[in-house]
Design an enzyme around this catalytic site. Structure first.
Site, short mmCIF file in Angstrom:
data_model
loop_
_atom_site.label_atom_id
_atom_site.label_comp_id
_atom_site.label_asym_id
_atom_site.label_seq_id
_atom_site.Cartn_x
_atom_site.Cartn_y
_atom_site.Cartn_z
N LEU A 1 -0.61 7.42 2.42
CA LEU A 1 0.21 8.20 3.33
C LEU A 1 1.05 7.33 4.24
CD1 LEU A 1 -1.97 11.18 4.55
CD2 LEU A 1 0.14 11.26 3.25
N ALA A 2 0.41 6.31 4.84
CA ALA A 2 1.12 5.49 5.82
C ALA A 2 2.23 4.70 5.14
CB ALA A 2 0.14 4.54 6.52
N ARG B 1 -18.19 13.72 14.52
CA ARG B 1 -18.83 13.16 13.33
C ARG B 1 -19.98 12.22 13.63
NH1 ARG B 1 -13.71 12.34 9.27
NH2 ARG B 1 -13.52 14.56 8.93
N ARG C 1 -13.47 8.50 14.93
CA ARG C 1 -12.28 9.29 14.60
C ARG C 1 -12.64 10.77 14.50
NH1 ARG C 1 -10.40 11.41 10.07
NH2 ARG C 1 -11.77 10.28 8.66
N GLU D 1 -4.89 3.41 8.09
CA GLU D 1 -6.30 3.10 8.35
C GLU D 1 -6.52 1.62 8.62
OE1 GLU D 1 -9.05 4.71 5.48
OE2 GLU D 1 -10.77 3.74 6.42
N GLY E 1 0.84 -1.20 0.00
CA GLY E 1 0.00 0.00 0.00
C GLY E 1 0.86 1.24 0.00
#
Lengths: 665, 300, 260
Positions: free
Chosen positions: A13-14, A298, A414, A404, A10
């Site tokens: 970002l991570a 949220r 979150r 994630e 993947g």
């Protein structure tokens, strides 16, 4: 292997953060991604990235408060040391991204500008227009490209992770992946494998997630024995633009910059929204949550919007559920400057200018708080011990999860603009852990045979799929069915009888999946077989989500069961209020004892998830009730404060011993 | 329009799509789609017709999804689903570029209603013509990413250790840089550029993957870098740290296949889905190259 | 290394320099020459005498004229044309798919370049003394207007001239605008727009001068002009102390491209 080598699955970002850091530490990286890494789902993150900053600090903010907001927003369902470490790293991460050239918006004096996001009272969120995720991803992509040119990173784009390869001791020794163009298989021996494969939104059919967010990589790790934590916690974003192929996100920053959510007080008022006078508009979030207004967390915003449409029947339209998100009162120039990107998306896909006409929006599945269970080592200061090989390690040694697809940072819900932070943080933080491991670990003699066996297994699975004859099931139609079912029963409102029935239905669907026939049986860029494979891997995830949701008889964060909701205070006289508040707090404490536990799913041999519960390390900040907008919140809070003062006198710290149990659920 | 189901939850059947004027007149109608297919690299391409029931607010992606689901051509023959690239579906990932009704654009933001207005009766889908076809509508855009390496499109930081914040940047500079930084490498600018021509390198018999890759990269490096890469070079040459290697970028921009290949047709800026001021970047790069070349002439 | 590869790599190595020289040569000297040429020729509108005196001025360069012609006109033009053809060969016009103004101009720039080049070759053969062996070389610098008028009399020739002149003018005016982008003189869209207006004005003025010259030449009364030119030639001879019938300083049919 003489040179340490790590496989990263993947390139969001991570994954990119981990790759960059590893390359810098001198570790060779193979980076596998379903799409060119620059096209990863992180690009969709719009609003910004949170951290304490010079400005908020002078208003009384600090890392601890960011940490506190995060665990409070997450309803305390996350181990606190990693979250504390993340909050501590926040300022450094923003500084780093700033140095990498992310075009953060600026103040007139040239400092980074900040906006306010949900679940906090501080302007903690740094942002780059309305495409912060894209900008952060690009900055990391550029650094990784630089290392690629230097030969320290090798990218495998359009490759699919199929399974981790484990040795006899159960340690991960690499993985088998497939080239999505030539359909060839390849073994990737590695000292460690890091999964950074993102969320599993496609289990819900349409969501705000990208088409690559199938959750298949995580599912494959789970099926190989990795534990999965808090699967039932799926964040439903309050504001999305409904669409036939996808539900497109309308960032929280629209509210952060002053957007107001309302419905006409008259149900389905046929008038042009612009001609409805103020008095006839119901700004329900502002009225119900005066402190946070449109920026409530949220889960609450989602439920309120959902509720106002279903229970109160105040949906703007009759045939479909939606409310107004109104920006039309704000200056056009400011909107273009700060929100240009997302407003363009609305305009482009809906053909209406949101600067002039209120947008119509409705909640949509957005983020999975849950994910692969990962470990951490607690440091002396209550954070995470940097460099420990336990950090971010799944229950399979040598297999790590970040971003994630881990369950570590967001608990039951979150906070906005925390995901980008957790992704970059976990990516940067895992690197030294894995680098240490990479030099320590040496593959055993039997490893080549393991890879051969694994390759053979995957090739056989692939051939079997291609060779299926006479099946009547259409994988795309089946996917839609699964998505509709999951969306109906496992999003905003959950009911046990529905969840139980849905679980059985998913089992039936999984069985039907085995009869899926392929319309493409070729062996070149066969997207049909790739999709069918990933669909097959959605069922185990769907099942663990449903099972977790079914077992969790309470309301926590994104998980809401009306049958177990704790209503506010009905009494009006002071004594009655007090009494009810005491009872409320008693119930809250009992519920905390029973349910403040992570749901841990393991893939059973029978294909059903085996659920256990793990205590949560709440040693730094004791759990307290989330009272956003509850009737009688002030009285409950008073009672609660009295109790916690008493508790603090009795015992020096709340429980924090759960961790030892944790690793062995 | 879909009716609200009793126990509907988010985004499910209850959350139907935003309507539009066409839904009434178009209901029950069929969209005819003509797809230029190709089974693999170097293969013959052929047209195939598909018919998809019209739904309100469809885009080309949802049309392709229906085609994949049906797996039958208009004449009822069973066919393999059309291969294509897509990911975010909201025009930020840059995956789904293709030629829709003859023009390069993102399939996700190509709305069926508009396409039918533009060209009633049929939608035509073709793969990008400037990149080697992998299969059907999927092409290999490796050359596009290689161009980013050529111009060293990154900030040359010392590393990821903490060194405090980045340089101070005025709001004007940020507003100047930000649009350039939204380039999603979709390749529209290259597809529409009359100066950017296709380079397809085929692996030779007995050639190893590494040799092939080297040969292909060399071929790419002789070709035009393209507007996107020029614009990235301008972006990083404008960044206080990025400009520390400005000379290297200008060296790249003035070598073979560099900025001089631009023919000022300005199609790049006209087709850019992100409205990036590419011609401004090209002109700025031209100015920088002029100054740099003259300086080099005298400083030698 | 095969000779072909060596050639490519030389061209590749100096692609930037060659392109910039190409761009520059379009303005100086080729473009500048076109301006002078058209403006000089337009002076015929003030009468054959005026035009004749301009031509005489140029021919007063005497033996220097030929090297100057080659150094500043023919060679740069050949360089500009050959690089131009290489550029055209490397592009792939797509104006039917992308009918934007800029793209139309890109395509026209290439088309007009090719037309202008063909026209110039024909034009030189037709009027320049070098074309005499091929049946051309019709311009007589001692009888500038009258010889030109006779050469341009056929309607077909006039039409081809109009096309050639307008192509050259468009190529220069549009080239001026793209050159400003290439060299980085105008970078913002607004500046490009302003520069565009300037290019349009230059193009219109130059086109007017070119067509004016063409029309002016064709309107010349050949008999009358001849009389004037003879008289002027006689005066020159008297001033230079030559006898009628002496060999002229420049061969009668010789001329520069100037005054064609």
């Amino acid at each position: 292997m003489a040179q340490p080598r790590v496989l990263v699955i993947g390139g969001g970002l991570a994954g990119l953060a981990a790759t960059m850091r590893l390359a810098e530490l001198g570790v060779g990286v193979d980076l596998v991604s379903l799409v060119p890494v620059k096209r990863s789902h992180s690009v969709c993150a719009q609003g910004g990235i949170n951290s304490v900053n010079a400005l908020t600090r002078q208003q009384g903010d600090n890392e601890w408060k960011h940490f506190d907001d995060t665990v409070y927003g997450g309803d305390f369902l996350q181990h606190q040391p990693p979250v504390k470490e993340m909050a501590d790293w926040g300022p450094r991460i923003i500084d780093l991204m700033d140095r990498l050239g992310v075009p953060f918006n600026r103040t007139p004096e040239g400092f980074r500008d900040q906006r306010r996001f949900g679940g906090t009272l501080y302007k903690r969120t740094a942002f780059a227009g309305a495409t912060t995720g894209q900008q952060l991803l690009y900055a990391l992509d550029e650094q990784v490209r630089r290392y690629e040119v230097e030969g320290r990173v090798k990218k495998w784009e359009f490759w699919d992770f199929l399974e981790p390869v484990l040795d006899a001791s159960g340690r991960c020794r690499g993985a088998v992946c497939q080239d999505l163009v030539s359909m060839k298989f390849k073994a990737f021996p590695a000292d460690a494998v890091i999964l950074a494969s993102g969320g599993c939104g496609l289990v819900y059919g349409r969501s705000t997630m990208s088409m690559v967010c199938t959750g298949s990589a995580v599912s494959r790790a789970y099926q190989a024995g990795a534990a999965y934590g808090n699967g039932e916690f799926i964040q439903v974003h309050p504001t999305a633009i409904p669409g036939a192929d996808k539900l497109r996100l309308m960032s929280e920053s629209a509210r952060g910059e002053g957007g107001r959510v309302w419905v006409p007080r008259t149900p389905q008022d046929p008038r042009d929204p612009r001609s409805i006078p103020e008095a006839e508009r119901y700004y329900f979030l502002e009225e119900r949550y005066p402190k946070y207004g449109n920026l409530v967390p949220r889960d609450i915003a989602t439920r309120e919007i959902f509720d106002i449409c279903t229970t109160d029947g105040l949906s703007v339209e009759k045939d479909r559920l939606c409310v107004y998100l109104d920006l039309s009162h704000l200056p056009r120039e400011m909107l273009d400057r700060k929100l240009g990107g997302i407003l363009e998306i609305y305009e482009k896909f809906q053909g209406v200018d949101p600067r002039v006409v209120p947008m119509k929006i409705f909640p949509a599945v957005h983020y999975s708080m849950g994910g692969l269970w990962v470990d951490y080592e607690r440091s002396a200061t209550g954070g995470m011990e940097e460099g420990s090989i336990r950090n971010q390690q799944t229950s399979i040694p040598g297999l790590y999860a970040i971003g994630e697809c881990d369950y570590q940072y967001h608990g039951a819900n979150r906070l906005g603009a925390n995901s980008l932070l957790s992704c970059i943080f976990s990516g940067l933080f895992v690197a030294p852990s894995v680098a240490g491991l990479a030099t320590a670990s040496r593959a055993g003699e039997e490893t080549p045979r393991l890879f051969e066996a694994s390759l053979r297994r995957q090739e056989e699975r692939h051939e079997a799929l291609l060779g299926r004859r006479g099946g009547q099931e259409n994988p795309y139609a089946l996917h839609q069915e699964l998505g509709n079912l999951m969306t109906r029963v496992a999003t905003v409102v959950r009911r046990n009888e529905q969840l139980a029935a849905a679980y059985d239905e998913v089992c039936v669907m999984e069985d039907r999946w085995r009869r899926c026939s392929l319309s493409d049986t070729g062996n070149w860029t066969n997207q049909n077989v790739v999709f069918t494979k990933s669909l097959g891997d959605m069922f185990p995830v769907a099942k663990l989500i449903l099972k977790g949701a079914l077992l969790r008889d309470e309301c926590r964060g994104a998980h809401y069961k009306p049958a177990f909701a704790m209503p506010g205070i009905a009494a009006t006289d002071p004594a009655g209020k007090r009494r009810e508040a005491e009872a409320w707090c008693d119930r809250f404490e009992a519920n905390t004892r029973k349910w403040l536990k992570s749901t841990i799913a393991r893939h059973g041999a029978d294909g059903h998830p085996q659920i256990s519960f793990e205590d949560v390390d709440t040693s730094l900040i004791p759990p307290r009730p989330r009272l956003y907008g509850l009737v009688g919140a002030d009285v409950i809070e008073e009672v609660w404060k009295e109790r916690s003062r008493g508790a603090a006198d009795d015992a020096p710290a709340a429980t924090g011993a759960g961790r030892a149990v944790a690793a062995h659920v | 329009m879909i009716q609200l189901a009793e126990d509907s939850n988010v985004g499910g059947p209850g959350a139907a799509d935003q309507g539009n004027g066409h839904s009434d007149t178009m209901a029950g109608r069929t969209i005819h789609v003509r797809v230029l297919r190709q089974d693999g690299p170097g293969g013959e391409s052929y047209w195939e017709r598909h018919a998809v029931p019209y739904e309100p607010n469809m885009n080309v992606i949802s049309v392709l999804q229906r085609i994949a689901e049906r797996a039958r051509a208009e004449d009822g023959r069973q066919v393999a689903p059309v291969a294509w690239d897509c990911s975010c579906l909201e025009e930020v990932c840059g995956s789904c570029t293709m030629l829709v009704n003859g023009r390069t654009r993102m399939a996700c933001s190509a709305l069926v209603d508009r396409l039918l207005e533009e060209h009633p009766g049929e939608i035509e889908l073709r793969p990008m013509s400037k990149f080697p076809v992998v299969r059907d509508l999927k092409v290999d855009r490796g050359r596009l990413f290689r161009a980013l390496e050529r111009v060293e499109a990154w900030v040359p930081v010392d590393g990821s250790y903490d060194h405090g914040p980045g340089p101070r940047i005025s709001p004007e500079e940020q507003e100047d840089a930000y649009p350039l930084s939204t380039c999603m490498s979709c390749g529209c600018c290259l597809e529409a550029c009359p100066q950017y021509t296709k380079i397809e390198v085929v692996q030779r018999e007995g050639e190893s993957a590494e040799e092939f890759e080297r040969r292909r990269t060399a071929a790419y490096d002789r070709g035009f870098v393209g507007a996107h890469a020029i614009s990235q070079a301008v972006l990083f040459n404008g960044h206080p740290t990025g400009r520390m290697i400005a000379d290297e970028r200008l060296q790249a921009l003035t070598s073979a296949g560099g900025i001089q290949v631009c023919g000022n047709a300005q199609n790049c800026v006209a087709v850019c889905p992100k409205h990036i001021p590419l011609t401004r970047s090209i002109a700025r790069a031209g100015r920088a190259a002029t100054v740099w070349a003259i300086k080099r002439l005298f400083d030698r | 290394m095969s000779p072909a590869e060596a050639e490519t790599s030389f061209f590749s190595r100096h692609q930037f320099l060659i392109s910039r020289l190409f761009s520059l040569s379009g303005l100086i000297p080729v473009g500048a020459f076109l301006v002078v040429h058209l403006v000089t020729n337009a002076s015929v509108l003030a009468g054959p005498g005026t035009f004749q005196s301009r031509v005489d001025l140029i021919h007063s360069l005497g033996p220097l004229l030929v090297p100057i012609e080659w150094a500043f006109i023919f060679l740069p033009m050949l360089f500009h044309a050959s690089v131009g053809f290489a550029i055209i060969a490397g592009g792939l016009p797509n104006v039917s798919s992308y009918p934007y103004v800029g793209n139309v101009r890109y395509t026209l720039q290439r088309a007009t370049g090719m037309i202008a080049f063909a026209f110039i070759i024909w034009h030189v053969i037709q009027l320049h003394w070098m074309g005499a062996p091929l049946g051309g070389g019709k311009f007589d610098p001692h009888h500038a207007s009258s010889s030109a008028a006779l050469a341009l009399q056929p309607v077909g020739v006039a039409i081809l001239y109009a096309i050639g002149i307008l192509s050259a003018v468009f190529h220069l005016a549009n080239g001026l605008w793209t050159m400003g982008i290439t060299w980085g003189l105008w970078t913002s869209p607004a500046a490009m727009q302003r520069a565009n207006w300037i290019s349009i004005i230059v193009g219109v003025l130059l086109g007017g001068a070119g067509l004016g010259a063409l029309a002016g030449m064709r309107r010349v009364d050949v008999e009358q002009a001849r009389a004037i030119e003879d008289r002027m030639d006689e005066m020159k001879r008297m001033l230079e102390g030559r006898e009628p019938g002496d060999a002229p300083l420049v061969r009668p049919v010789a001329t520069s491209a100037e005054g064609n």
